[in-house]
Motif scaffolding. Structure first.
Motif, short mmCIF file in Angstrom:
data_model
loop_
_atom_site.label_atom_id
_atom_site.label_comp_id
_atom_site.label_asym_id
_atom_site.label_seq_id
_atom_site.Cartn_x
_atom_site.Cartn_y
_atom_site.Cartn_z
N LEU A 80 -12.44 -5.28 -14.84
CA LEU A 80 -11.46 -4.54 -14.48
C LEU A 80 -10.29 -5.42 -14.10
O LEU A 80 -10.53 -6.57 -13.66
CB LEU A 80 -11.72 -3.85 -13.07
N GLY A 81 -9.16 -5.02 -14.66
CA GLY A 81 -7.79 -5.74 -14.24
C GLY A 81 -6.78 -4.92 -13.99
O GLY A 81 -6.51 -3.86 -14.38
N ALA A 82 -5.87 -5.66 -13.27
CA ALA A 82 -4.31 -4.92 -12.78
C ALA A 82 -3.20 -5.79 -13.32
O ALA A 82 -3.40 -7.27 -13.17
CB ALA A 82 -4.15 -4.80 -11.35
N ASP A 83 -2.42 -5.31 -14.16
CA ASP A 83 -1.35 -6.27 -14.74
C ASP A 83 -0.01 -5.82 -14.26
O ASP A 83 0.44 -4.84 -14.57
CB ASP A 83 -1.46 -5.98 -16.34
N ARG A 84 0.60 -6.65 -13.52
CA ARG A 84 1.91 -6.54 -12.94
C ARG A 84 2.14 -5.06 -12.31
O ARG A 84 3.11 -4.49 -12.59
CB ARG A 84 3.05 -7.06 -13.94
N VAL A 85 1.28 -4.83 -11.47
CA VAL A 85 1.41 -3.40 -10.98
C VAL A 85 2.36 -3.21 -9.84
O VAL A 85 2.42 -4.15 -9.04
CB VAL A 85 -0.23 -2.98 -10.36
N THR A 86 3.09 -2.30 -9.57
CA THR A 86 4.25 -1.99 -8.66
C THR A 86 3.94 -0.69 -8.34
O THR A 86 3.89 0.11 -9.08
CB THR A 86 5.50 -2.34 -9.40
N LEU A 87 4.00 -0.42 -6.86
CA LEU A 87 3.90 1.02 -6.47
C LEU A 87 4.94 1.07 -5.18
O LEU A 87 4.69 0.16 -4.14
CB LEU A 87 2.61 1.37 -5.98
N THR A 88 5.73 1.98 -5.18
CA THR A 88 6.40 2.05 -3.96
C THR A 88 6.07 3.43 -3.31
O THR A 88 5.97 4.52 -3.94
CB THR A 88 8.07 2.22 -4.37
N LEU A 89 6.16 3.68 -2.07
CA LEU A 89 5.84 4.81 -0.99
C LEU A 89 7.40 4.73 -0.33
O LEU A 89 7.46 4.28 0.76
CB LEU A 89 4.64 4.65 -0.43
N GLY A 90 7.99 6.00 -0.59
CA GLY A 90 9.34 6.04 0.18
C GLY A 90 10.19 5.04 -0.05
O GLY A 90 10.41 4.51 -1.35
N THR A 91 10.50 4.45 1.12
CA THR A 91 11.30 3.24 0.77
C THR A 91 10.67 1.79 0.99
O THR A 91 11.17 0.72 0.82
CB THR A 91 12.26 2.99 1.96
N LEU A 151 4.60 -1.22 -1.49
CA LEU A 151 3.37 -1.54 -1.15
C LEU A 151 2.71 -2.46 -2.05
O LEU A 151 1.96 -3.61 -1.56
CB LEU A 151 2.32 -0.37 -1.20
N LEU A 152 3.10 -2.60 -3.53
CA LEU A 152 2.46 -3.43 -4.57
C LEU A 152 3.53 -3.88 -5.34
O LEU A 152 4.52 -3.10 -5.59
CB LEU A 152 1.30 -2.69 -5.19
N ASP A 153 3.81 -5.19 -5.43
CA ASP A 153 5.18 -5.64 -6.20
C ASP A 153 4.64 -6.72 -7.18
O ASP A 153 4.58 -7.74 -6.83
CB ASP A 153 6.03 -6.22 -5.09
N HIS A 210 -0.40 -8.19 1.69
CA HIS A 210 0.77 -7.96 2.57
C HIS A 210 1.86 -8.19 1.95
O HIS A 210 2.00 -8.90 0.86
CB HIS A 210 0.45 -9.55 3.74
N ASP A 211 2.88 -7.73 2.40
CA ASP A 211 4.33 -7.76 1.94
C ASP A 211 4.46 -7.62 0.34
O ASP A 211 5.16 -8.10 -0.24
CB ASP A 211 4.98 -9.06 2.37
N GLY A 212 3.65 -6.66 0.11
CA GLY A 212 3.64 -6.33 -1.44
C GLY A 212 2.94 -7.17 -2.42
O GLY A 212 2.78 -6.94 -3.63
N ALA A 213 2.32 -8.20 -1.84
CA ALA A 213 1.53 -9.29 -2.52
C ALA A 213 0.12 -9.26 -2.26
O ALA A 213 -0.27 -8.72 -1.25
CB ALA A 213 2.14 -10.65 -2.41
N VAL A 214 -0.61 -9.71 -3.08
CA VAL A 214 -2.16 -10.10 -2.77
C VAL A 214 -2.42 -11.56 -2.94
O VAL A 214 -2.49 -12.01 -4.33
CB VAL A 214 -3.06 -9.15 -3.93
N ASP A 215 -2.70 -12.16 -2.03
CA ASP A 215 -3.17 -13.58 -2.19
C ASP A 215 -4.88 -13.71 -2.07
O ASP A 215 -5.42 -12.80 -1.54
CB ASP A 215 -2.73 -14.06 -0.85
N GLN A 216 -5.40 -14.55 -2.94
CA GLN A 216 -6.76 -14.49 -3.38
C GLN A 216 -7.44 -15.77 -2.54
O GLN A 216 -6.59 -16.97 -2.75
CB GLN A 216 -6.94 -14.52 -4.79
#
Length: 607
Positions: free
Chosen positions: A5-16, A19-21, A197-203
């Motif tokens: 499974l993979g996510a490639d440059r995923v961005t998602l905004t909820l209202g203002t 969440l994912l940048d 956190h803050d739209g990013a995902v640290d691994q």
């Protein structure tokens, strides 16, 4: 190692809120990922995007061909039908009853659930276990689980951790992604951690403990970099201020350098702090439960229980679901009167109770967060400094705009934090906490533990969170469903041993089926009450008791050695005292060596 499974440059905004940048992630065979982060950071959103339940605004999620994925959502929808329908659908009984792996799932999650019961009649905890069982009996390669430990007791959490570690332990295909606040579970199951956190995902590599260490190291490095930046900025600003403006011209490159340093200030991470407030004085007498009996209908939850709480006691309570843990807290708080016996309360006792649900905030739904705290106290002295209600809620992680949010619009984690703050501003000296970790993120839990570490009052905690119990409690007790309250010198592990020793067959369709959780790969076993001879089981239990006894004695020896070393330092000029203390130390060292050898022998048998 196959890519699943993979996510490639995923961005998602909820209202203002973003969440994912631009998040990019990959999931490979054999990986067990734990997802952590503050409440509202987007952990559940990330899981829904990876599972294909929610589409991102930008970017894409790819899945290897033929990979089957199943997701456990944080909320359980109440469906129609029976438990058997929900778990096995239209499958015939012989198709799953002959599978040892599936029977193990039944034994671990549904031992007290009637398979013919209607789903609508089940409690929230039972519905959660049914939903989890329905996923685990399937053969999906990727499991995505959102808070699977919710409503599970200590025993259920331990079983689930062992099951998932074995299933995705590298021997077969598949991977796991799980959001949970249970730190012990994260360490027992996960090989890698994602922090949202803050739209990013640290691994991070490793489970919760490794993640905390790695994050601390990253924070130290970032702090060093920021300190260097601040020092350079101070020098640049000092140079710009030097000399009279009329007689000095500033080269443009120096102005540009200072501007760049100012603009480069890193964004602050949200900080959350539970403030240690004043505690009312506590006398010698706290709470005494004397020969108490409590009945509900035909059930006896507590039968002649005597339990004494002294000043500064820190007690953890574990037990099977429905055994009476919450009932015990209601007795201590005075909300429940026993059928027999009495609860004696000290004159100076001021009890504060954190209930398992957040319904006590419903009557305040129209108030704003800061107004709820102001109703309790408008200001509180913390560390010698007076803080207003607005400053307190900001310390608890409520940004200025969230402090003005109505209670009805708060998330579950934010409501839990507000409950805690309401308790603490009342300056209690006895805290009763019923499942305090529900809905709290790991950072908030760490802050809560730091607070409780130095809290001077009496503490009683009911929780399935082993990490919390072992961190903040000095003693554990258990309710095993027989009406008695049992002391646990060996802690949570002793409780699990007791439950394993008392567990038997579970029932499917009225007929007993052997519990084969210990050997999930084996075929149907011959009917028997136990796969271990009685003598061997007795030897193992005796060995475990011996291990616990030796560990307690070794702990006392360590304390005695520390005291002797302090006395040696204090009486270094007294030759006679030094010789005597040195002889005592050698005797303790000899006893410790002998006990350690005995511990090794007993531990081998107890495994």
């Amino acid at each position: 190692m196959a890519h699943l499974l993979g996510a490639d440059r995923v961005t998602l905004t909820l209202g203002t809120r973003v969440l994912l940048d631009g998040v990019s992630l990959g999931l490979d065979d054999g990986q067990r990922i734990g997802v952590v982060g503050p409440n509202g950071a987007g952990k559940s959103t990330l899981l829904r995007v990876l599972a294909g339940v929610q589409d991102p605004d930008e970017g894409r999620v790819t899945r290897a061909g033929g990979v089957r994925l199943a997701m456990l959502d944080q909320r359980d929808e109440v469906a129609s039908g029976t438990v058997l329908d929900a778990v096995h659908g239209d499958a015939d009984a012989h198709e799953w009853a002959s599978d040892a792996r599936i029977r193990a799932v039944h034994a671990g999650l549904l031992p007290d659930v009637d398979l013919g019961a209607d789903l609508a009649s089940l409690s929230g905890g039972q519905r959660r276990r049914v939903a989890l069982a329905a996923l685990l009996v399937r053969d999906d390669e990727v499991l995505v689980l959102d808070e699977p430990t919710n409503h599970l007791d200590v025993e259920g959490v331990a079983w689930l951790a062992e099951h998932l570690a074995q299933r995705f332990g590298g021997r077969g295909p598949g991977a796991l992604v799980v959001v949970t606040h249970d730190r012990w579970f994260l360490d027992a199951v996960c090989t890698r951690t994602w922090e949202v956190h803050d739209g990013a995902v640290d691994q991070y590599d490793g489970g919760y403990a490794a993640y905390v260490l790695a994050r601390a190291e990253r924070a130290r490095t970032a702090s060093t970099t920021e300190e260097k930046r601040q020092n350079l900025l101070r020098k640049e600003l000092a140079w710009l201020r030097r000399g009279a403006p009329a007689r000095t011209s500033k080269p443009k490159f120096r102005l540009d350098a200072a501007a760049a340093l100012i603009a480069d200030e890193p964004p602050p991470r949200d900080r959350m702090e539970l403030s240690r407030m004043a505690t009312a004085r506590l006398g010698k007498d706290v709470l005494d439960v004397e020969d108490v009996t409590v009945r509900f209908g035909t059930r006896t939850l507590l039968d002649g229980v005597t339990f004494r709480l002294g000043p500064g006691d820190r007690i953890g309570v574990v037990g099977v679901n429905g055994a009476g843990k919450t009932t015990l807290l209601r007795l201590l708080s005075g909300r429940l009167t026993p059928d027999a016996g009495r609860v004696k309360r000290g004159k100076t006792v001021q009890v504060a109770e954190l209930r398992q649900d957040v319904e006590d905030l419903d009557e305040l739904a129209d108030l704003r967060v800061v107004e709820v705290v102001e109703r309790e106290k408008r200001s509180v002295v913390v560390g010698g400094k007076e803080l207003t209600a607005a400053q307190l809620v900001e310390r608890l992680g409520f940004a200025r705009e969230r402090a003005r949010t109505p209670v009805r619009d708060l998330s579950g984690g934010e409501r839990r934090r507000l409950q805690l703050l309401r308790l603490l501003v009342g300056e209690p000296n006895v805290l009763l906490l019923d499942e305090p970790t529900n809905d709290l993120d790991t950072d908030t839990l760490a802050a809560l533990e730091d607070l409780l570490d130095g809290w001077p009052g009496t503490l009683v905690v009911v929780s399935h969170d082993r990490y919390l119990l072992e961190r903040v409690c000095d003693r554990q007790v258990a309710l095993l469903g027989d009406g008695a309250l049992r002391d646990l010198p060996g802690g949570v592990e002793q409780y699990l041993d007791l439950r394993r020793a008392s567990s038997g067959a579970f029932v499917v369709g009225g007929a007993p089926v052997p519990d084969e959780t210990a050997s999930p790969g084996a075929g149907p076993a011959a009917p028997s009450t136990s796969a271990v001879p009685a003598a061997s089981a007795a030897d193992v239990r005796a060995a475990r008791k011996e291990v616990a006894r030796i560990e307690r004695r070794l702990s006392r020896i360590a304390e005695q050695e520390a005291r002797l070393h302090e006395q040696l330092a204090a009486q270094a000029t007294d030759h006679t005292a030094v010789l005597r203390l040195d002889a005592d130390l050698r005797a303790l060292a000899d006893e410790r060596a002998s006990l350690e050898e005995s511990w090794l022998e007993a531990a081998e048998l107890a495994e």
